[in-house]
Design an enzyme around this catalytic site. Structure first.
Site, PDB file in Angstrom:
ATOM      1  N   TYR A 146       0.809  -1.216   0.000  1.00  0.00           N
ATOM      2  CA  TYR A 146       0.000   0.000   0.000  1.00  0.00           C
ATOM      3  C   TYR A 146       0.844   1.268   0.000  1.00  0.00           C
ATOM      4  O   TYR A 146       0.408   2.310  -0.472  1.00  0.00           O
ATOM      5  CB  TYR A 146      -0.921   0.031   1.226  1.00  0.00           C
ATOM      6  CG  TYR A 146      -2.183  -0.769   1.058  1.00  0.00           C
ATOM      7  CD1 TYR A 146      -2.137  -2.151   0.972  1.00  0.00           C
ATOM      8  CD2 TYR A 146      -3.422  -0.144   0.993  1.00  0.00           C
ATOM      9  CE1 TYR A 146      -3.291  -2.893   0.825  1.00  0.00           C
ATOM     10  CE2 TYR A 146      -4.586  -0.872   0.849  1.00  0.00           C
ATOM     11  CZ  TYR A 146      -4.517  -2.244   0.762  1.00  0.00           C
ATOM     12  OH  TYR A 146      -5.664  -2.975   0.611  1.00  0.00           O
ATOM     13  N   LYS A 195       3.716 -15.466   3.085  1.00  0.00           N
ATOM     14  CA  LYS A 195       3.975 -16.241   1.857  1.00  0.00           C
ATOM     15  C   LYS A 195       5.484 -16.467   1.801  1.00  0.00           C
ATOM     16  O   LYS A 195       6.166 -16.061   0.866  1.00  0.00           O
ATOM     17  CB  LYS A 195       3.444 -15.457   0.642  1.00  0.00           C
ATOM     18  CG  LYS A 195       3.463 -16.226  -0.661  1.00  0.00           C
ATOM     19  CD  LYS A 195       2.435 -17.343  -0.742  1.00  0.00           C
ATOM     20  CE  LYS A 195       2.599 -18.137  -2.022  1.00  0.00           C
ATOM     21  NZ  LYS A 195       1.713 -19.338  -2.068  1.00  0.00           N
ATOM     22  N   ASP A 227      -2.251 -18.637   1.174  1.00  0.00           N
ATOM     23  CA  ASP A 227      -3.225 -19.377   0.348  1.00  0.00           C
ATOM     24  C   ASP A 227      -3.908 -20.470   1.176  1.00  0.00           C
ATOM     25  O   ASP A 227      -5.114 -20.684   1.091  1.00  0.00           O
ATOM     26  CB  ASP A 227      -2.578 -19.950  -0.931  1.00  0.00           C
ATOM     27  CG  ASP A 227      -1.234 -20.622  -0.703  1.00  0.00           C
ATOM     28  OD1 ASP A 227      -0.704 -20.553   0.429  1.00  0.00           O
ATOM     29  OD2 ASP A 227      -0.709 -21.237  -1.649  1.00  0.00           O
ATOM     30  N   ASP A 251      -6.038  -7.302   4.102  1.00  0.00           N
ATOM     31  CA  ASP A 251      -7.168  -6.706   3.382  1.00  0.00           C
ATOM     32  C   ASP A 251      -8.044  -7.814   2.818  1.00  0.00           C
ATOM     33  O   ASP A 251      -9.269  -7.815   2.979  1.00  0.00           O
ATOM     34  CB  ASP A 251      -6.635  -5.806   2.256  1.00  0.00           C
ATOM     35  CG  ASP A 251      -7.755  -5.173   1.457  1.00  0.00           C
ATOM     36  OD1 ASP A 251      -8.734  -4.720   2.074  1.00  0.00           O
ATOM     37  OD2 ASP A 251      -7.665  -5.149   0.211  1.00  0.00           O
ATOM     38  N   ASP A 255     -11.866  -9.500   4.460  1.00  0.00           N
ATOM     39  CA  ASP A 255     -13.136  -9.543   3.728  1.00  0.00           C
ATOM     40  C   ASP A 255     -13.689 -10.964   3.724  1.00  0.00           C
ATOM     41  O   ASP A 255     -14.891 -11.179   3.874  1.00  0.00           O
ATOM     42  CB  ASP A 255     -12.952  -9.077   2.276  1.00  0.00           C
ATOM     43  CG  ASP A 255     -13.297  -7.602   2.101  1.00  0.00           C
ATOM     44  OD1 ASP A 255     -13.091  -6.839   3.070  1.00  0.00           O
ATOM     45  OD2 ASP A 255     -13.756  -7.215   1.009  1.00  0.00           O
TER      46      ASP A 255
END
Ligand code: IPM
Ligand code: MG
Length: 360
Positions: A146, A195, A227, A251, A255
């Site tokens: 970001y 990751k 993942d 983020d 959700d």
């Protein structure tokens, strides 16, 4: 206690849901003898319209001078709103990123729990929903993709875009410490998500989290690849307590976590810096399709106000009172349209606020 709150109603459903949260705070003030003083500020599309930019330096200074910020939502329809014809750094979201950075709000807490009464709204298989879940997504908020350097340019005649994902060990350490501190007050488990099989930033993340974990012998911790985490969230969400992760992964995962609770309209959030200061906002967006129709669910914003009482003002009893009133409204079968099901009583945004106040 006197509490100075900067209020940013913002765009879309922001004004109507924040109005309900302010009503609830005033009811708490009356019952427990506190004074909530509000100063309204502009951010997002409404600030673009009024001041030509999504967040003025003046608004930042006023937000900084308050004890906490209560935020609704910002932005509009990304394909039809004129705000999205502006360059990226002039759009509503740029205001949100600016306030996070300027106020140093590096720790984003997004609780996701399944209310007994809303199990029917959970999209997961019944046997998974029956086990319930209660997790806290801890998202790093001021680093990573970001805020890294980005550009789009032609390289050898080919349009090329680059974004950079940077973390230094101090940025990782401070969010990890917050994550473990919060785990100590919950079920004492941290799942650090990265990751590390691909990214250098994730390998550093893992190393620093391991160092921090040594100071919390009572907390069980594990590493999980992002993942796999996305998969585990829908397969077995009950396994999670604190999910600690970087900005972009957080983020996306937050959700996903919100959706399995039945509705994003139920989820509060807090963004904190190193002090008691915090910005509190519903996890959902501005929902321009239902804005101004008294249809929005104000519960996420009301629960965000409860988080403000808890984290900024140390008013635990008062926060408990709001959370209990929200639960009671659900037990009494009142629903806004996003969580409506057969046999329940459908109410609008403002009525939902009134019903919660009655129960306080
Ligand atoms: C969120 C939102 C923001 C983010 C957008 C609006 C910039 O999706 O708070 O999760 O990506 O952080
Ligand atoms: Mg998001």
């Amino acid at each position: 206690m006197k509490c100075n709150i900067a209020v940013i109603k913002g765009d879309g459903i922001g004004p109507e849901v924040v109005t309900q949260a302010m009503k609830v705070l005033d009811a708490i003030g009356k019952k427990f003898g506190h004074e909530f003083v509000y100063e309204q500020l502009l951010m997002g599309g409404c600030s673009i319209d009024a001041c030509g930019e999504p967040l003025t330096d003046e608004a930042v200074a006023r937000a900084k001078a308050a004890d906490a910020v209560l935020l609704g939502s910002i932005g509009g329809n990304t394909s039809t709103s004129p705000w999205y014809k502006l360059p990226p750094n002039k759009r509503p979201e740029a205001g949100l990123l600016k306030i996070r950075k300027e106020l140093g709000l590096f720790a984003n807490l997004r609780p996701a729990n399944l209310y007994e009464q809303l199990k029917g709204a959970c999209p997961l298989k019944e046997e998974i929903a029956d086990r319930g879940f209660d997790m806290m997504i801890m998202r790093e908020l001021t680093g990573g993709l970001y805020f890294g350097a980005r550009e789009t340019k032609e390289v050898d005649g080919v349009m090329t875009a680059v974004d950079t994902l940077t973390y230094n060990e101090n940025e990782i350490r401070r969010i990890a410490i917050k994550g473990f501190d919060i785990a100590m007050k919950r079920r004492k488990k941290v799942t650090s998500v990265d990751k590390a099989n691909v990214l250098d930033s994730s390998r550093l993340w893992r190393k620093v989290v391991e160092e921090v974990a040594k100071d919390y012998p009572e907390v069980t911790y594990e590493h999980m690849l992002v993942d796999n985490c996305a998969m585990q969230l829908v397969k077995d969400p009950a396994q999670f307590d604190v999910v600690l992760t970087e900005n972009m992964f957080g983020d996306i995962l937050s959700d996903e976590a919100s959706m399995i609770t039945g509705s994003i309209g139920m989820l509060a959030s807090a963004s904190l810096n190193e002090t008691k200061f915090g910005m509190y906002e519903p996890s959902g967006g501005s929902a321009p399709d239902i804005a101004g129709q008294d249809k929005a669910n104000p519960i996420a914003t009301i629960l965000s106000a409860a988080m403000m009482l808890r984290y900024t003002f140390d008013l635990d009893k008062e926060a408990d009172a709001i959370e209990a009133a929200v639960k009671q409204v659900l037990v009494d079968n009142y629903r806004t349209c996003d969580i409506m099901s057969d046999g329940m009583t459908l109410v609008g945004c403002s009525k939902m606020g009134d019903l919660i106040i009655e129960r306080i």
